[in-house]
Design a protein around this motif. Structure first.
Motif, PDB file in Angstrom:
ATOM      1  N   MET A   1      54.670  28.167  52.112  1.00  0.00           N
ATOM      2  CA  MET A   1      53.309  28.290  51.948  1.00  0.00           C
ATOM      3  C   MET A   1      52.705  28.160  50.671  1.00  0.00           C
ATOM      4  O   MET A   1      53.224  28.461  49.682  1.00  0.00           O
ATOM      5  CB  MET A   1      53.399  29.640  52.399  1.00  0.00           C
ATOM      6  N   THR A   2      51.733  27.206  50.644  1.00  0.00           N
ATOM      7  CA  THR A   2      51.133  26.866  49.787  1.00  0.00           C
ATOM      8  C   THR A   2      49.586  27.632  49.446  1.00  0.00           C
ATOM      9  O   THR A   2      49.131  27.755  50.425  1.00  0.00           O
ATOM     10  CB  THR A   2      50.705  25.363  49.546  1.00  0.00           C
ATOM     11  N   ASP A   3      49.346  27.881  48.218  1.00  0.00           N
ATOM     12  CA  ASP A   3      47.961  28.590  48.084  1.00  0.00           C
ATOM     13  C   ASP A   3      46.637  27.502  48.199  1.00  0.00           C
ATOM     14  O   ASP A   3      46.731  26.497  47.860  1.00  0.00           O
ATOM     15  CB  ASP A   3      47.924  28.865  46.701  1.00  0.00           C
ATOM     16  N   PRO A   4      45.972  27.826  49.152  1.00  0.00           N
ATOM     17  CA  PRO A   4      44.924  26.862  49.604  1.00  0.00           C
ATOM     18  C   PRO A   4      43.944  26.642  48.472  1.00  0.00           C
ATOM     19  O   PRO A   4      42.994  25.569  48.609  1.00  0.00           O
ATOM     20  CB  PRO A   4      43.999  27.584  50.901  1.00  0.00           C
ATOM     21  N   LEU A   5      43.826  27.376  47.459  1.00  0.00           N
ATOM     22  CA  LEU A   5      43.145  27.432  46.399  1.00  0.00           C
ATOM     23  C   LEU A   5      43.412  26.200  45.317  1.00  0.00           C
ATOM     24  O   LEU A   5      42.499  25.465  44.848  1.00  0.00           O
ATOM     25  CB  LEU A   5      42.799  28.606  45.648  1.00  0.00           C
ATOM     26  N   GLY A   6      44.652  25.931  45.224  1.00  0.00           N
ATOM     27  CA  GLY A   6      45.035  25.116  44.490  1.00  0.00           C
ATOM     28  C   GLY A   6      45.154  25.397  42.772  1.00  0.00           C
ATOM     29  O   GLY A   6      45.369  26.926  42.734  1.00  0.00           O
ATOM     30  N   GLU A   7      45.255  24.692  42.092  1.00  0.00           N
ATOM     31  CA  GLU A   7      45.282  25.000  40.822  1.00  0.00           C
ATOM     32  C   GLU A   7      44.192  25.700  40.103  1.00  0.00           C
ATOM     33  O   GLU A   7      43.152  25.188  40.219  1.00  0.00           O
ATOM     34  CB  GLU A   7      45.665  23.708  39.768  1.00  0.00           C
ATOM     35  N   VAL A   8      44.217  26.967  39.401  1.00  0.00           N
ATOM     36  CA  VAL A   8      43.101  27.523  38.763  1.00  0.00           C
ATOM     37  C   VAL A   8      43.733  27.927  37.247  1.00  0.00           C
ATOM     38  O   VAL A   8      44.801  28.504  37.143  1.00  0.00           O
ATOM     39  CB  VAL A   8      43.031  28.706  39.568  1.00  0.00           C
ATOM     40  N   ILE A   9      42.581  27.826  36.456  1.00  0.00           N
ATOM     41  CA  ILE A   9      42.955  28.193  34.946  1.00  0.00           C
ATOM     42  C   ILE A   9      42.042  29.361  34.881  1.00  0.00           C
ATOM     43  O   ILE A   9      40.940  29.796  35.268  1.00  0.00           O
ATOM     44  CB  ILE A   9      42.262  26.904  34.041  1.00  0.00           C
ATOM     45  N   ILE A  10      42.833  30.594  34.267  1.00  0.00           N
ATOM     46  CA  ILE A  10      42.311  31.768  33.781  1.00  0.00           C
ATOM     47  C   ILE A  10      41.877  31.882  32.324  1.00  0.00           C
ATOM     48  O   ILE A  10      43.030  31.746  31.532  1.00  0.00           O
ATOM     49  CB  ILE A  10      43.348  32.915  34.429  1.00  0.00           C
ATOM     50  N   GLU A  11      40.903  32.292  32.029  1.00  0.00           N
ATOM     51  CA  GLU A  11      40.711  32.511  30.546  1.00  0.00           C
ATOM     52  C   GLU A  11      40.119  33.914  30.605  1.00  0.00           C
ATOM     53  O   GLU A  11      39.240  34.248  31.109  1.00  0.00           O
ATOM     54  CB  GLU A  11      39.450  31.495  30.095  1.00  0.00           C
ATOM     55  N   SER A  12      40.787  34.715  29.630  1.00  0.00           N
ATOM     56  CA  SER A  12      40.306  35.969  29.283  1.00  0.00           C
ATOM     57  C   SER A  12      39.686  36.370  27.786  1.00  0.00           C
ATOM     58  O   SER A  12      40.438  35.860  26.886  1.00  0.00           O
ATOM     59  CB  SER A  12      41.425  37.049  29.396  1.00  0.00           C
ATOM     60  N   VAL A  13      38.702  37.014  27.679  1.00  0.00           N
ATOM     61  CA  VAL A  13      38.086  37.214  26.454  1.00  0.00           C
ATOM     62  C   VAL A  13      37.862  38.610  26.084  1.00  0.00           C
ATOM     63  O   VAL A  13      37.106  39.151  27.242  1.00  0.00           O
ATOM     64  CB  VAL A  13      36.999  36.436  26.113  1.00  0.00           C
ATOM     65  N   ARG A  14      38.339  39.373  25.217  1.00  0.00           N
ATOM     66  CA  ARG A  14      37.963  40.698  25.190  1.00  0.00           C
ATOM     67  C   ARG A  14      36.850  40.909  24.121  1.00  0.00           C
ATOM     68  O   ARG A  14      36.817  40.345  23.084  1.00  0.00           O
ATOM     69  CB  ARG A  14      39.224  41.375  24.476  1.00  0.00           C
ATOM     70  N   ASN A  15      35.978  41.996  24.476  1.00  0.00           N
ATOM     71  CA  ASN A  15      34.968  42.175  23.461  1.00  0.00           C
ATOM     72  C   ASN A  15      34.671  43.810  23.818  1.00  0.00           C
ATOM     73  O   ASN A  15      34.168  44.239  24.559  1.00  0.00           O
ATOM     74  CB  ASN A  15      33.441  41.459  23.998  1.00  0.00           C
ATOM     75  N   GLY A  16      35.391  44.612  22.644  1.00  0.00           N
ATOM     76  CA  GLY A  16      35.528  45.868  22.660  1.00  0.00           C
ATOM     77  C   GLY A  16      36.356  46.373  23.759  1.00  0.00           C
ATOM     78  O   GLY A  16      37.342  45.931  23.820  1.00  0.00           O
ATOM     79  N   THR A  17      35.550  47.335  24.588  1.00  0.00           N
ATOM     80  CA  THR A  17      36.360  47.806  25.643  1.00  0.00           C
ATOM     81  C   THR A  17      36.157  46.988  26.937  1.00  0.00           C
ATOM     82  O   THR A  17      36.489  47.511  28.133  1.00  0.00           O
ATOM     83  CB  THR A  17      35.738  49.241  25.932  1.00  0.00           C
ATOM     84  N   TYR A  18      35.368  45.901  26.841  1.00  0.00           N
ATOM     85  CA  TYR A  18      35.171  45.099  28.006  1.00  0.00           C
ATOM     86  C   TYR A  18      35.961  43.732  28.004  1.00  0.00           C
ATOM     87  O   TYR A  18      36.488  43.108  26.791  1.00  0.00           O
ATOM     88  CB  TYR A  18      33.732  44.571  27.982  1.00  0.00           C
ATOM     89  N   LEU A  19      36.273  43.301  29.182  1.00  0.00           N
ATOM     90  CA  LEU A  19      37.241  42.141  29.405  1.00  0.00           C
ATOM     91  C   LEU A  19      36.202  40.981  30.286  1.00  0.00           C
ATOM     92  O   LEU A  19      35.823  41.300  31.294  1.00  0.00           O
ATOM     93  CB  LEU A  19      38.476  42.386  29.761  1.00  0.00           C
ATOM     94  N   LYS A  20      35.952  39.780  29.609  1.00  0.00           N
ATOM     95  CA  LYS A  20      35.624  38.742  30.610  1.00  0.00           C
ATOM     96  C   LYS A  20      36.595  37.852  30.777  1.00  0.00           C
ATOM     97  O   LYS A  20      37.148  37.207  30.182  1.00  0.00           O
ATOM     98  CB  LYS A  20      34.363  38.060  29.793  1.00  0.00           C
TER      99      LYS A  20
END
Length: 59
Positions: A1-20
């Motif tokens: 079973m393949t993921d219908p979304l395909g390839e996804v890049i995830i980027e995380s940036v922390r700013n104090g107590t928050y994460l974007k």
């Protein structure tokens, strides 16, 4: 079973107590961003990917 979304890049940036987290669909360049508590990085990542799926109309 393949993921219908395909390839996804995830980027995380922390700013104090928050994460974007930005999820980028490689094939189309579409981006979705979510902001949440830095203590729950996987939850914020799931939210960003869910928003990306909604933008691309992928179930």
């Amino acid at each position: 079973m393949t993921d219908p979304l395909g390839e996804v890049i995830i980027e995380s940036v922390r700013n104090g107590t928050y994460l974007k987290v930005t999820a980028v669909h490689v094939a189309s360049g579409t981006e979705a961003t979510a902001v949440g508590p830095a203590m729950e990085p996987k939850a914020v990542e799931r939210l960003a990917v869910a928003k990306l799926k909604r933008l691309l109309n992928v179930s």
